[in-house]
Design an enzyme around this catalytic site. Structure first.
Site, short mmCIF file in Angstrom:
data_model
loop_
_atom_site.label_atom_id
_atom_site.label_comp_id
_atom_site.label_asym_id
_atom_site.label_seq_id
_atom_site.Cartn_x
_atom_site.Cartn_y
_atom_site.Cartn_z
N ARG A 2 8.33 -52.09 -40.66
CA ARG A 2 7.20 -51.31 -40.13
C ARG A 2 6.63 -50.47 -41.25
O ARG A 2 7.35 -49.68 -41.87
CB ARG A 2 7.67 -50.41 -38.99
CG ARG A 2 8.04 -51.23 -37.77
CD ARG A 2 8.45 -50.41 -36.58
NE ARG A 2 8.77 -51.31 -35.50
CZ ARG A 2 9.94 -51.92 -35.34
NH1 ARG A 2 10.91 -51.73 -36.22
NH2 ARG A 2 10.14 -52.75 -34.35
N GLY A 24 14.21 -43.54 -49.39
CA GLY A 24 14.93 -42.60 -50.25
C GLY A 24 16.36 -42.49 -49.78
O GLY A 24 16.88 -43.42 -49.17
N CYS A 41 21.64 -43.73 -50.93
CA CYS A 41 22.14 -45.09 -51.17
C CYS A 41 21.10 -46.05 -51.73
O CYS A 41 21.30 -46.64 -52.79
CB CYS A 41 22.71 -45.67 -49.87
SG CYS A 41 24.17 -44.78 -49.33
N LYS A 78 14.94 -38.81 -44.25
CA LYS A 78 14.47 -39.40 -42.99
C LYS A 78 14.74 -38.41 -41.87
O LYS A 78 15.54 -37.47 -42.05
CB LYS A 78 15.13 -40.75 -42.71
CG LYS A 78 16.64 -40.70 -42.51
CD LYS A 78 17.18 -42.09 -42.19
CE LYS A 78 18.67 -42.04 -41.96
NZ LYS A 78 19.26 -43.35 -41.68
#
Ligand SMILES: NC(=O)c1ccc[n+]([C@@H]2O[C@H](COP(=O)([O-])OP(=O)(O)OC[C@H]3O[C@@H](n4cnc5c(N)ncnc54)[C@H](O)[C@@H]3O)[C@@H](O)[C@H]2O)c1
Length: 450
Positions: free
Chosen positions: A259, A265, A268, A324
């Site tokens: 999407r 970021g 990992c 996030k």
């Protein structure tokens, strides 16, 4: 239905034969008289498993015939499927010359008709081509004759050579791009025997879906090949690695991460991409695709930055700081990067991120933000009204509830840039709630059946 198929190459020959098999009355049109003669002799103009028998059968049943005359085909049919080539030019741009010539021919021919005519583009064309190239060519040649109305639609072909007859009958989906529902319904009835969900969307979205699919297929092949090259250099088996990779249908072979939104970021993804690319380089393995991933990610941040700077406003409110929503992890957060760049450009930035405000940052997370944005705590707002009070521009980098609440609370004079939805700038619609205005900027495909 009575259908003309323009272009008797792979797509046209297969479409013509399969539409005849489905019970339609089909005319095949080509400028190459040899191909037309072959069709009329019941011989397939192209090599494709099963096609020779099908064309022979359809020709014998009188359901398919060929002509070099566009006028003859248009007079005898109600719908044209344009399947001519759109080859690449040396500079990479597609050559729409054949498409233009076919549309001009059809335009001239429809002047002699009394009934409306439907033109469906099956060739692969860039967004806007149906209107700008085909529509314009039809209008140019048909106008002086006071022609009956012409309806335009796009229905990209998804078949693969070698398995084309089966692909025609069982595609992943039947895609109809059309701005007029009545025409979309007519085009849908062309594909009645096809066992696939029908998706109706705008002309431009349908044109773009085809390029997105082909580019994604190419990307997948190169990804698998580059991973296999690294595997070989690092002493493992690329086939085995990719076999196991494909078993993950939750995150790998799925809708996950497909999407459009802001950059990735976190602690990992960036470090692991860099590590794999570095290992490849150390082993002298070229991985141009994998090497481009971090650069591609940075362009999302730079694009967001450019959008904010383009507003010319100084006071910026950013919704989201962690990498996030749902976490206080700031490590390699693209939101931190965006804020840093905005400050460097002289913008007065305030941030709303509930989890970061409430959380007690410790360990690597704390060390990261103290290095990257030492005074971040002075930029944090306690609540949404405080952010709204400060901002001339609201930048949404976290989707979900926080972003939606900020969009809904924005004042009419505030500019909202929603980077989670790839919406550059939400223009104010004074009589509507803002969230609805944001939604109206996005394409809205409509599922006809599924
Ligand atoms: N080949 C595939 O597997 C495939 C799959 C999906 C989509 N497509 C797309 O479909 C389109 C056609 O591909 P193709 O492989 O069938 O091309 P092709 O080159 O095999 O066939 C094109 C045909 O169009 C004819 N033609 C050219 N100008 C004409 C005109 N003015 N009037 C009538 N006929 C004319 C040519 O003589 C030729 O027979 C392209 O846009 C392609 O990108 C191809």
């Amino acid at each position: 239905m009575r259908i003309s198929v323009f272009g008797l190459g792979y797509v046209g020959s297969i479409s013509a034969a399969c539409l005849a098999r489905a019970g339609h009355d089909v005319w095949g049109v080509d400028i190459n008289p040899e191909k037309v003669a072959m069709l009329n002799a019941g011989v397939s103009p192209v090599m494709e498993p099963g096609l020779a028998d099908l064309i022979a059968e359809m020709r014998a049943a009188g359901r398919i015939r060929g002509t070099c005359s566009s006028a003859e085909a248009v007079a005898a049919t109600d719908v044209a499927l344009l399947c001519v080539g759109t080859p690449g030019q040396p500079n990479g741009s597609p050559d729409f010359g054949a498409l233009t010539r076919v549309a001009e021919d059809i335009g001239r021919a429809i002047g002699a008709r009394e009934q409306p005519y439907t033109v469906v583009i099956r060739s692969t064309v860039l967004p806007g081509t149906t209107e700008r190239v085909v529509g314009a060519a039809l209008a140019k040649t048909a106008q002086p004759n006071g022609h009956p109305p012409t309806a335009l639609a796009v229905s990209p072909e998804f078949l693969r050579e070698g398995t084309a007859l089966d692909d025609f009958k069982h595609p992943a989906l039947t895609l109809i791009g059309c701005d007029d529902p009545a025409t979309a319904e007519r085009v849908r009835s062309l594909f009645d025997g096809v066992e696939a969900p029908v998706v109706h969307t705008s002309l431009r979205a349908a044109e773009m879906v085809k390029y997105s699919c082909n580019t994604f297929h190419a990307l997948k092949i190169c990804f698998a090949n580059e991973i296999a090259s690294v595997c070989e250099a690092l002493g493992t088996d690329g086939q085995e690695v990719m076999r196991i990779f494909r078993l993950d249908e939750k995150l790998n072979v799925s809708a996950a991460y497909l999407r459009p939104g802001f950059a990735f970021g976190g602690s990992c993804l960036p470090k692991d991409v860099r590590a794999l690319v570095k290992a490849a380089h150390v082993a002298d393995v070229d991985v141009p695709l994998l090497s481009a991933v971090m650069a591609s990610n940075s362009t999302r941040v730079l694009r967001g930055l450019a959008d904010v700077l383009a507003t010319g406003h100084r006071r910026v409110g950013v919704v989201g700081l962690a990498f996030k929503p749902g976490t206080d992890d700031l490590r390699e957060s693209p939101c931190v990067e965006l804020v840093k760049q905005l400050i460097a450009e002289g913008r007065d930035v305030r941030i709303l991120d509930e989890l970061v405000s409430r959380g007690r940052l410790v360990g690597a997370n704390r060390r990261y933000i103290e290095t990257e944005l030492p005074h971040f705590s002075t930029l944090l707002c306690d609540d949404l009204p405080q952010l709204i009070e400060h901002a001339q521009v609201l930048v949404i980098v976290h989707d979900g509830a926080a972003g939606a609440a900020a969009i809904a609370a924005a004042r009419p004079e505030q500019v909202v840039i929603d980077l989670t939805q790839n919406v550059k700038r939400i223009e104010r619609a004074p009589l509507e709630p803002r969230a609805r205005a944001a939604a109206s900027l996005r394409a809205k495909p409509v599922e006809l059946t599924s």
